[in-house]
Design an enzyme around this catalytic site. Structure first.
Site, PDB file in Angstrom:
ATOM      1  N   LEU A 154       0.893  -1.298   0.312  1.00 45.48           N
ATOM      2  CA  LEU A 154       0.039  -0.112   0.022  1.00 45.48           C
ATOM      3  C   LEU A 154       0.818   1.055   0.040  1.00 45.48           C
ATOM      4  CD1 LEU A 154       0.168   1.315   3.077  1.00 45.48           C
ATOM      5  CD2 LEU A 154      -1.486  -0.309   3.645  1.00 45.48           C
ATOM      6  N   ALA A 256      11.413  14.054 -11.079  1.00 48.35           N
ATOM      7  CA  ALA A 256      12.503  14.544 -10.230  1.00 48.35           C
ATOM      8  C   ALA A 256      11.931  15.361  -9.155  1.00 48.35           C
ATOM      9  CB  ALA A 256      13.357  15.558 -11.072  1.00 48.35           C
ATOM     10  N   GLY A 257      12.757  15.592  -8.029  1.00 49.88           N
ATOM     11  CA  GLY A 257      12.083  16.266  -6.753  1.00 49.88           C
ATOM     12  C   GLY A 257      13.135  16.599  -5.901  1.00 49.88           C
ATOM     13  N   CYS A 264       9.499   3.712   4.287  1.00 53.47           N
ATOM     14  CA  CYS A 264       9.918   2.621   3.369  1.00 53.47           C
ATOM     15  C   CYS A 264      11.140   2.653   2.571  1.00 53.47           C
ATOM     16  CB  CYS A 264       8.653   2.360   2.575  1.00 53.47           C
ATOM     17  SG  CYS A 264       7.328   1.601   3.660  1.00 53.47           S
ATOM     18  N   LYS A 267      14.700   3.035   4.205  1.00 54.01           N
ATOM     19  CA  LYS A 267      15.206   1.778   5.092  1.00 54.01           C
ATOM     20  C   LYS A 267      15.280   0.535   4.324  1.00 54.01           C
ATOM     21  CE  LYS A 267      10.763   0.283   7.104  1.00 54.01           C
ATOM     22  NZ  LYS A 267      10.828  -0.942   6.523  1.00 54.01           N
TER      23      LYS A 267
HETATM   24  N1  LIG Z   1       3.741   2.718   5.961  1.00 52.32           N
HETATM   25  C1  LIG Z   1       3.729   2.262   4.802  1.00 52.32           C
HETATM   26  O1  LIG Z   1       3.535   2.798   3.608  1.00 52.32           O
HETATM   27  C2  LIG Z   1       4.257   0.733   4.568  1.00 52.32           C
HETATM   28  C3  LIG Z   1       3.958   0.113   3.340  1.00 52.32           C
HETATM   29  C4  LIG Z   1       4.330  -1.204   3.004  1.00 52.32           C
HETATM   30  C5  LIG Z   1       5.035  -1.826   4.108  1.00 52.32           C
HETATM   31  N2  LIG Z   1       5.257  -1.154   5.128  1.00 52.32           N
HETATM   32  C6  LIG Z   1       5.833  -2.157   6.171  1.00 52.32           C
HETATM   33  O2  LIG Z   1       5.031  -2.397   7.246  1.00 52.32           O
HETATM   34  C7  LIG Z   1       5.484  -2.394   8.468  1.00 52.32           C
HETATM   35  C8  LIG Z   1       4.705  -1.570   9.562  1.00 52.32           C
HETATM   36  O3  LIG Z   1       5.012   0.003   9.035  1.00 52.32           O
HETATM   37  P1  LIG Z   1       3.938   0.929   9.556  1.00 52.32           P
HETATM   38  O4  LIG Z   1       4.406   2.098   8.749  1.00 52.32           O
HETATM   39  O5  LIG Z   1       2.557   0.578   9.721  1.00 52.32           O
HETATM   40  O6  LIG Z   1       4.622   1.143  11.285  1.00 52.32           O
HETATM   41  P2  LIG Z   1       4.119   2.063  12.186  1.00 52.32           P
HETATM   42  O7  LIG Z   1       5.137   2.510  12.891  1.00 52.32           O
HETATM   43  O8  LIG Z   1       2.985   3.019  11.802  1.00 52.32           O
HETATM   44  O9  LIG Z   1       3.390   1.099  13.306  1.00 52.32           O
HETATM   45  C9  LIG Z   1       3.664  -0.130  13.871  1.00 52.32           C
HETATM   46  C10 LIG Z   1       2.898  -0.406  15.025  1.00 52.32           C
HETATM   47  O10 LIG Z   1       3.274  -1.428  15.581  1.00 52.32           O
HETATM   48  C11 LIG Z   1       3.224  -1.319  17.219  1.00 52.32           C
HETATM   49  N3  LIG Z   1       4.067  -2.400  17.756  1.00 52.32           N
HETATM   50  C12 LIG Z   1       5.518  -2.404  17.737  1.00 52.32           C
HETATM   51  N4  LIG Z   1       5.794  -3.584  18.515  1.00 52.32           N
HETATM   52  C13 LIG Z   1       4.797  -4.245  18.838  1.00 52.32           C
HETATM   53  C14 LIG Z   1       4.319  -5.375  19.432  1.00 52.32           C
HETATM   54  N5  LIG Z   1       5.232  -6.227  20.034  1.00 52.32           N
HETATM   55  N6  LIG Z   1       2.856  -5.904  19.752  1.00 52.32           N
HETATM   56  C15 LIG Z   1       1.914  -4.949  19.112  1.00 52.32           C
HETATM   57  N7  LIG Z   1       2.149  -3.882  18.603  1.00 52.32           N
HETATM   58  C16 LIG Z   1       3.490  -3.418  18.309  1.00 52.32           C
HETATM   59  C17 LIG Z   1       3.710   0.051  17.243  1.00 52.32           C
HETATM   60  O11 LIG Z   1       3.130   0.612  18.741  1.00 52.32           O
HETATM   61  C18 LIG Z   1       3.045   0.981  16.092  1.00 52.32           C
HETATM   62  O12 LIG Z   1       1.923   1.392  16.539  1.00 52.32           O
HETATM   63  C19 LIG Z   1       7.066  -2.294   8.348  1.00 52.32           C
HETATM   64  O13 LIG Z   1       7.791  -3.188   8.308  1.00 52.32           O
HETATM   65  C20 LIG Z   1       7.072  -1.471   7.104  1.00 52.32           C
HETATM   66  O14 LIG Z   1       8.263  -1.339   6.410  1.00 52.32           O
HETATM   67  C21 LIG Z   1       4.849   0.054   5.497  1.00 52.32           C
END
Ligand SMILES: NC(=O)c1ccc[n+]([C@@H]2O[C@H](COP(=O)([O-])OP(=O)(O)OC[C@H]3O[C@@H](n4cnc5c(N)ncnc54)[C@H](O)[C@@H]3O)[C@@H](O)[C@H]2O)c1
Length: 436
Positions: A154, A256-257, A264, A267
């Site tokens: 997403l 370009a920006g 994401c 990292k």
């Molecule tokens: N944000 C994006 O657009 C996106 C898109 C694709 C993939 N991802 C991947 O998805 C994952 C999550 O990303 P995000 O942006 O939603 O992160 P985020 O930081 O918004 O949310 C993570 C949540 O997990 C909770 N958490 C941490 N440890 C926990 C545990 N042991 N038990 C319960 N809750 C716990 C935190 O309190 C937090 O609310 C990452 O690996 C990210 O790379 C993110």
């Protein structure tokens, strides 16, 4: 089906609400008490278009619940998604796996019958095996379980729509029974003709990193090209258009920006470099992508200094603070780098963003930084404007009014959002990225 989603951030909340909307009974679990209290009180802790209505609807009909109670949340569900963060860790820039491992430990502690553990977080290849090991180490009974990988694609800002209309769903599963259950769970998408790719777990884990790294590469490539366009009087916007019309290339992610940011691309590119090095594979391309991006984030300063040579005591207005439009996410946002640079130069900074202001206020505090509630007061009395995030509303501003309210009407458009000729006609000294 009964589902628990561990981690209620951008990915977990969108998936939890979306899966409930499809008719499943979903419990969203988080360790953040405040987040869960807010959600139980009907407040959405993040800005994501359309999310509030889906959450409210499914909370009301009882299909969506929020809790901090790991035991209950894990015991009651047969499908458990892991959606916790995997930020960059320490000096080697690998993925910090502590949240994943802590979630796995909780699952091991409370597992009480057959469960499918779906890893949705972006994780290094081989993580499913590690999760499996940790669950086993903490298990006090012999309940069976399977760990699968279903990476998330997403985009923040369109996440709800992306959940409903994904380009593809990738499911890495090495077990027949789990595959059958997941085929059933994802049936609504099959009926909508959305491609579902089943593969082995490790390939699914790799697909996620490879996809983000490819998108980051396209952006860094165009950003490097934009510098050459400036030197040679070519227009990077036209170059990108001309390239994108080639069906082998396509038009997306060729703008370009001021560099990519967010939680994401930066990292994930670094974590993939780490994985390549660890496995003694060459990582030159991606290392260059990352360093080109870090360089790009610093390109606004020389541009504004070309228009205003001494920034000491001058007021510079920043339009847009989020790492991209339609989100309040400021993780690794180019605006953070720029604010630090401007403050170091002795400038006063006024800034406006439609939704990310509160996050910026929490992240950085400077006496010389003022966040305003509207773009006009941010620009009022300033010596220059730097447009950092291409929010749609910035296309529609009354720039004549803004130009009149400024001390000197210098404008650096870091997203090539506006028409250079029109801006110059209005009296701006206008510069942008990669355009003559
Ligand atoms: N944000 C994006 O657009 C996106 C898109 C694709 C993939 N991802 C991947 O998805 C994952 C999550 O990303 P995000 O942006 O939603 O992160 P985020 O930081 O918004 O949310 C993570 C949540 O997990 C909770 N958490 C941490 N440890 C926990 C545990 N042991 N038990 C319960 N809750 C716990 C935190 O309190 C937090 O609310 C990452 O690996 C990210 O790379 C993110």
């Amino acid at each position: 089906m009964k589902i628990t989603v561990i981690g209620t951030g951008y990915v977990g909340l969108v998936n939890g609400a979306g899966l409930a909307d499809l008719g499943n009974e979903v419990t969203c679990l988080d360790i953040d008490d405040e987040k869960i209290s807010q959600l139980n009180a009907g407040k959405i802790p993040i800005y994501e278009p359309e999310l509030e209505s889906v959450v409210k609807k499914n909370k009301k009909n009882g299909r969506l619940k929020f809790t901090t109670n790991s035991k209950e949340a894990i015991e009651q569900s047969s499908i458990i998604y892991i959606c916790v963060g995997t930020p960059t860790s320490g000096n080697d820039k690998s993925a910090d796996m502590s949240y994943i491992f802590s979630a796995a430990k909780d699952i091991g502690t409370y597992i009480n019958d057959y469960k499918i553990i779906i890893n949705k977080s972006t994780v290094p290849v081989g993580t499913a095996d590690q999760v499996k090991r940790i669950i086993k180490e903490n298990q006090t009974n012999d309940s069976e379980f399977v760990v699968v990988s279903c990476p998330e694609f997403l985009k923040e800002g369109t996440a709800v729509n992306d959940f409903r209309n994904p380009d593809r769903i990738v499911i890495g599963v090495d077990d027949k029974k789990a595959k059958e259950i997941l085929t059933e769970l994802y049936k609504p998408f099959e009926t909508l003709n959305k491609p579902i790719l089943f593969c082995n777990v490790r390939s699914a884990e790799m697909i996620k990193y490879a996809s983000n790294a490819m998108l980051a590469t396209r952006i860094s490539f165009m950003n490097e090209l934009s510098a050459l366009c400036e030197k040679l009087n070519a227009d990077v916007k036209m170059v990108s258009k001309g390239m994108g019309l080639d069906s082998r290339i396509g038009s997306k992610f060729l703008q370009a920006g001021l560099g990519y940011g967010g939680s994401c691309f930066p990292k994930d590119a670094r974590a993939l470099v780490h994985m390549m090095r660890e496995n003694e594979c060459s990582s030159g391309i991606l290392e260059a992508v990352d360093s080109a991006n870090e360089r790009q984030k610093t390109r606004a300063l020389p541009k504004i200094k070309k228009l205003i040579d001494d920034l000491e005591g001058k007021t510079i207005c920043i339009l847009g603070l989020a790492f991209k439009p339609e989100t309040d996410d400021i993780r690794e946002a180019p605006s953070l780098v720029l604010i630090n640079q401007l403050v170091k130069e002795g400038a006063k900074v006024t800034a406006y963003d439609p939704v990310a202001s509160e996050n910026i206020k929490k992240a950085i505090k400077y006496d010389n930084l003022k966040i305003t509630n509207d773009p006009y007061s941010a620009a009022d009395g300033s010596h220059g404007i730097i447009l950092v995030t291409e929010w749609n509303e910035f296309k529609e501003l009354d720039y004549k009014r803004i130009q009149k309210s400024m001390k000197t009407a210098c404008f650096v458009d870091c997203r090539n959002l506006l028409d250079p000729e029109e801006m110059r006609k209005m009296g701006f000294i206008y510069s942008s990225i990669g355009r003559p």
